[in-house]
Motif scaffolding. Sequence first.
Motif, PDB file in Angstrom:
ATOM      1  N   GLU A  76     -49.970  30.269   1.994  1.00  0.00           N
ATOM      2  CA  GLU A  76     -48.214  29.949   2.451  1.00  0.00           C
ATOM      3  C   GLU A  76     -48.422  31.421   2.028  1.00  0.00           C
ATOM      4  N   GLU A  78     -47.562  35.383   2.947  1.00  0.00           N
ATOM      5  CA  GLU A  78     -48.293  35.883   3.824  1.00  0.00           C
ATOM      6  C   GLU A  78     -49.676  37.386   3.553  1.00  0.00           C
ATOM      7  N   ARG A  81     -52.518  35.040   3.263  1.00  0.00           N
ATOM      8  CA  ARG A  81     -52.818  34.549   5.190  1.00  0.00           C
ATOM      9  C   ARG A  81     -53.387  35.757   6.204  1.00  0.00           C
ATOM     10  N   THR A  82     -52.434  36.978   5.997  1.00  0.00           N
ATOM     11  CA  THR A  82     -53.430  37.679   6.669  1.00  0.00           C
ATOM     12  C   THR A  82     -55.080  38.248   6.049  1.00  0.00           C
ATOM     13  N   GLN A  85     -57.336  35.376   7.470  1.00  0.00           N
ATOM     14  CA  GLN A  85     -57.192  34.873   8.600  1.00  0.00           C
ATOM     15  C   GLN A  85     -58.530  36.965   9.167  1.00  0.00           C
ATOM     16  N   VAL A 115     -53.168  24.690  10.176  1.00  0.00           N
ATOM     17  CA  VAL A 115     -51.960  24.633  10.137  1.00  0.00           C
ATOM     18  C   VAL A 115     -51.730  26.279   9.760  1.00  0.00           C
ATOM     19  N   LEU A 116     -51.824  26.121   8.466  1.00  0.00           N
ATOM     20  CA  LEU A 116     -51.592  26.954   7.487  1.00  0.00           C
ATOM     21  C   LEU A 116     -52.254  28.870   7.989  1.00  0.00           C
ATOM     22  N   ARG A 119     -49.781  30.205  11.385  1.00  0.00           N
ATOM     23  CA  ARG A 119     -48.729  30.822  11.089  1.00  0.00           C
ATOM     24  C   ARG A 119     -49.179  32.687  11.386  1.00  0.00           C
ATOM     25  N   PRO A 120     -48.439  33.039  12.112  1.00  0.00           N
ATOM     26  CA  PRO A 120     -47.978  34.604  12.320  1.00  0.00           C
ATOM     27  C   PRO A 120     -47.786  35.200  10.890  1.00  0.00           C
TER      28      PRO A 120
END
Length: 120
Positions: A76, A78, A81-82, A85, A115-116, A119-120
């Motif tokens: 959740e 950012e 998430r980066t 990735q 799905v998460l 996200r960008p």
Amino acid sequence: GNNNGTSQEQPNPSGPRIGHSMLTQRLLMPTRAGEVDHVNLPWSCAIYAVVNWMVAFTDVEGIQIMCLKVLPYLLEDESQRTTAQWAGLTDGVLRAMVLFPDSIEVHTVAFHTLVLLARP
């Protein structure tokens, strides 16, 4: 074969398998002093820790599920998430889905994670 009346440890087909290692011993058992070991890792280490566990225990369904269940909370954010990735988490998630094709739980939590990750 072993004829002295003892048997080798057999995997439990009805539940997740936990591999025996120094890592799992440290996580599942208290220290010699009887206290839980230091587990307050910095927030920045969370994604790397999960990715490392997924890579180290690719064939242990229970650990894959545990990791995949915690990832949506981390993803959740950012920056997490980066990091995920960049660390190649998507490969680990897809690998878990391939290695456990009949596990509904793996696929459900894996799709949520993907799905998460998208996200960008």
